[in-house]
Design a protein around this motif. Structure first.
Motif, PDB file in Angstrom:
ATOM      1  N   LEU A  49       0.799  -1.028   0.073  1.00 50.26           N
ATOM      2  CA  LEU A  49       0.005   0.068   0.046  1.00 50.26           C
ATOM      3  C   LEU A  49       0.921   1.013  -0.049  1.00 50.26           C
ATOM      4  N   LEU A  50       1.880   1.168   0.757  1.00 53.16           N
ATOM      5  CA  LEU A  50       2.962   2.502   0.752  1.00 53.16           C
ATOM      6  C   LEU A  50       3.486   2.383  -0.739  1.00 53.16           C
ATOM      7  N   ALA A  51       4.034   1.335  -1.134  1.00 55.14           N
ATOM      8  CA  ALA A  51       4.715   1.456  -2.440  1.00 55.14           C
ATOM      9  C   ALA A  51       3.674   2.225  -3.516  1.00 55.14           C
ATOM     10  N   ALA A  52       2.384   1.563  -3.434  1.00 56.98           N
ATOM     11  CA  ALA A  52       1.530   2.367  -4.430  1.00 56.98           C
ATOM     12  C   ALA A  52       1.247   3.774  -4.098  1.00 56.98           C
ATOM     13  N   ARG A  53       1.281   4.073  -2.823  1.00 58.51           N
ATOM     14  CA  ARG A  53       1.121   5.556  -2.576  1.00 58.51           C
ATOM     15  C   ARG A  53       2.266   6.266  -3.040  1.00 58.51           C
ATOM     16  N   TRP A  54       3.554   5.815  -2.927  1.00 57.20           N
ATOM     17  CA  TRP A  54       4.814   6.547  -3.263  1.00 57.20           C
ATOM     18  C   TRP A  54       5.266   6.097  -4.683  1.00 57.20           C
ATOM     19  N   SER A  55       4.369   5.213  -5.508  1.00 55.80           N
ATOM     20  CA  SER A  55       4.752   4.921  -6.860  1.00 55.80           C
ATOM     21  C   SER A  55       6.031   4.093  -6.879  1.00 55.80           C
ATOM     22  N   LEU A  56       6.139   3.377  -6.135  1.00 60.12           N
ATOM     23  CA  LEU A  56       7.257   2.523  -5.871  1.00 60.12           C
ATOM     24  C   LEU A  56       6.909   1.222  -6.585  1.00 60.12           C
ATOM     25  N   VAL A  57       7.737   0.211  -7.332  1.00 61.61           N
ATOM     26  CA  VAL A  57       7.787  -1.003  -7.846  1.00 61.61           C
ATOM     27  C   VAL A  57       8.220  -1.866  -6.651  1.00 61.61           C
ATOM     28  N   LEU A  58       7.652  -2.729  -6.345  1.00 59.55           N
ATOM     29  CA  LEU A  58       8.342  -3.750  -5.425  1.00 59.55           C
ATOM     30  C   LEU A  58       8.399  -5.230  -5.835  1.00 59.55           C
ATOM     31  N   PRO A  59       9.860  -5.414  -5.763  1.00 54.70           N
ATOM     32  CA  PRO A  59      10.018  -6.842  -6.530  1.00 54.70           C
ATOM     33  C   PRO A  59       9.136  -8.007  -5.723  1.00 54.70           C
ATOM     34  N   GLY A 196      19.147  -8.786  -5.449  1.00 59.94           N
ATOM     35  CA  GLY A 196      17.893  -8.263  -4.918  1.00 59.94           C
ATOM     36  C   GLY A 196      18.043  -6.666  -4.995  1.00 59.94           C
ATOM     37  N   LEU A 197      19.287  -6.015  -4.613  1.00 59.47           N
ATOM     38  CA  LEU A 197      19.433  -4.685  -4.714  1.00 59.47           C
ATOM     39  C   LEU A 197      19.303  -4.121  -6.203  1.00 59.47           C
ATOM     40  N   SER A 198      19.794  -4.946  -7.042  1.00 61.93           N
ATOM     41  CA  SER A 198      19.767  -4.465  -8.501  1.00 61.93           C
ATOM     42  C   SER A 198      18.430  -4.607  -9.102  1.00 61.93           C
ATOM     43  N   GLU A 199      17.762  -5.583  -8.684  1.00 63.50           N
ATOM     44  CA  GLU A 199      16.352  -5.797  -9.112  1.00 63.50           C
ATOM     45  C   GLU A 199      15.451  -4.552  -8.745  1.00 63.50           C
ATOM     46  N   PHE A 200      15.610  -4.226  -7.434  1.00 59.20           N
ATOM     47  CA  PHE A 200      14.786  -2.967  -6.925  1.00 59.20           C
ATOM     48  C   PHE A 200      15.142  -1.724  -7.739  1.00 59.20           C
ATOM     49  N   ILE A 201      16.403  -1.661  -7.875  1.00 56.18           N
ATOM     50  CA  ILE A 201      17.023  -0.492  -8.674  1.00 56.18           C
ATOM     51  C   ILE A 201      16.641  -0.331 -10.043  1.00 56.18           C
ATOM     52  N   HIS A 202      16.483  -1.353 -10.825  1.00 52.57           N
ATOM     53  CA  HIS A 202      16.238  -1.519 -12.116  1.00 52.57           C
ATOM     54  C   HIS A 202      14.668  -1.169 -12.322  1.00 52.57           C
ATOM     55  N   MET A 203      13.779  -1.719 -11.445  1.00 48.44           N
ATOM     56  CA  MET A 203      12.446  -1.488 -11.407  1.00 48.44           C
ATOM     57  C   MET A 203      12.052  -0.285 -11.108  1.00 48.44           C
ATOM     58  N   ASN A 204      12.831   0.607 -10.316  1.00 52.84           N
ATOM     59  CA  ASN A 204      12.631   1.807  -9.858  1.00 52.84           C
ATOM     60  C   ASN A 204      13.630   2.811 -10.502  1.00 52.84           C
ATOM     61  N   GLN A 205      14.130   2.773 -11.577  1.00 57.87           N
ATOM     62  CA  GLN A 205      15.173   3.570 -12.398  1.00 57.87           C
ATOM     63  C   GLN A 205      14.991   5.083 -12.198  1.00 57.87           C
ATOM     64  N   ARG A 206      13.770   5.629 -12.131  1.00 54.64           N
ATOM     65  CA  ARG A 206      13.562   7.035 -12.061  1.00 54.64           C
ATOM     66  C   ARG A 206      14.085   7.489 -10.748  1.00 54.64           C
ATOM     67  N   LEU A 207      14.101   6.697  -9.688  1.00 55.23           N
ATOM     68  CA  LEU A 207      15.091   6.960  -8.473  1.00 55.23           C
ATOM     69  C   LEU A 207      16.342   7.187  -8.515  1.00 55.23           C
ATOM     70  N   TYR A 208      16.929   6.340  -9.372  1.00 54.48           N
ATOM     71  CA  TYR A 208      18.370   6.183  -9.287  1.00 54.48           C
ATOM     72  C   TYR A 208      18.928   6.555 -10.766  1.00 54.48           C
ATOM     73  N   GLN A 209      18.661   7.953 -11.064  1.00 56.59           N
ATOM     74  CA  GLN A 209      18.731   8.431 -12.413  1.00 56.59           C
ATOM     75  C   GLN A 209      20.344   8.228 -12.649  1.00 56.59           C
ATOM     76  N   LYS A 210      21.156   8.757 -11.691  1.00 61.62           N
ATOM     77  CA  LYS A 210      22.503   8.881 -11.863  1.00 61.62           C
ATOM     78  C   LYS A 210      23.474   7.595 -12.103  1.00 61.62           C
ATOM     79  N   TYR A 211      22.903   6.573 -11.100  1.00 64.49           N
ATOM     80  CA  TYR A 211      23.462   5.316 -11.179  1.00 64.49           C
ATOM     81  C   TYR A 211      22.952   4.554 -12.612  1.00 64.49           C
TER      82      TYR A 211
END
Length: 217
Positions: A49-59, A196-211
């Motif tokens: 629910l928090l992920a949906a509220r903050w527009s995050l994608v959870l693996p 697991g870290l890579s999967e989350f970063i890949h699914m939420n790339q807009r939050l990790y633009q520089k990486y």
């Protein structure tokens, strides 16, 4: 609807079991079991629910882990007394939770820097990751104390000894998470946990633009 559609069948089964158990407990007047069932269900639903509220994608593995953790710690641990039946139950849960929350803390801190590995030394980010794991562990101990004093549960078991053992496990789990984050920043990989870290970063790339830009070079 999207929350249900994107969930694993196993998670849906657990949610359904908790809902049914809570309703049955209410009908039978077993208030403590009803509270534990609905509390577990609410905590299990909180991450998506928090992920949906903050527009995050959870693996999916993260969602499965959090759901099983709350189910195992509160529902099985308290309602079915697994803490007393299995001596290692509390140790396993606190250790795995510290690692999980530590990795979550790393992702959050890394997100604040927009995925810039050079905005802060890897050692500093790793240290903050450890602090987050310890903070969450301490907050959980406060939660256990509150449940015991308010609702007559026995989550703290032997009191101070149980609390200190849990905090030591939190420190060990937090250290594992912080070292994983450090190695990931230095080498772009860190074994299974690093995946697991890579999967989350890949699914939420807009939050990790520089990486993301660095990976493209």
């Amino acid at each position: 609807m999207r929350l249900i559609k994107d969930s694993s069948p196993r998670i849906l089964v657990i949610w359904a079991m908790l809902l049914i158990a809570g309703l049955v407990a209410l009908s039978l007047g077993r208030w403590s079991l009803a509270f534990v069932s609905f509390a577990t269900l609410a905590l299990s639903l909180l991450p998506p629910l928090l992920a949906a509220r903050w527009s995050l994608v959870l693996p999916l593995p993260y969602l499965v882990f959090t759901t099983f953790f709350f189910f195992a710690s509160i529902f099985l641990g308290e309602a079915f007394d697994f803490y007393e039946r299995l001596w290692w139950w509390d140790l396993a849960l606190h250790g795995s939770a510290a690692v999980g929350f530590g990795l979550t803390g790393f992702l959050f801190v890394f997100m604040l820097f927009e995925g810039d590995r050079f905005a802060a030394p890897p050692s500093a980010i790793a240290f903050i990751t450890f602090c987050v794991a310890m903070m969450v562990g301490a907050m959980w101990e406060v939660f256990e104390f509150t449940m015991d004093t308010t609702f007559g549960l026995n989550m703290q078991k032997s009191g101070l000894d149980d609390t200190m053992a849990d905090l030591v496990l939190n420190a060990i789990g937090g250290l594992i998470a912080s070292l994983t984050g450090y190695v990931y920043l230095v080498r772009n990989t860190a074994g299974l946990l690093g995946m697991g870290l890579s999967e989350f970063i890949h699914m939420n790339q807009r939050l990790y633009q520089k990486y993301k830009h660095r990976l493209k070079k």
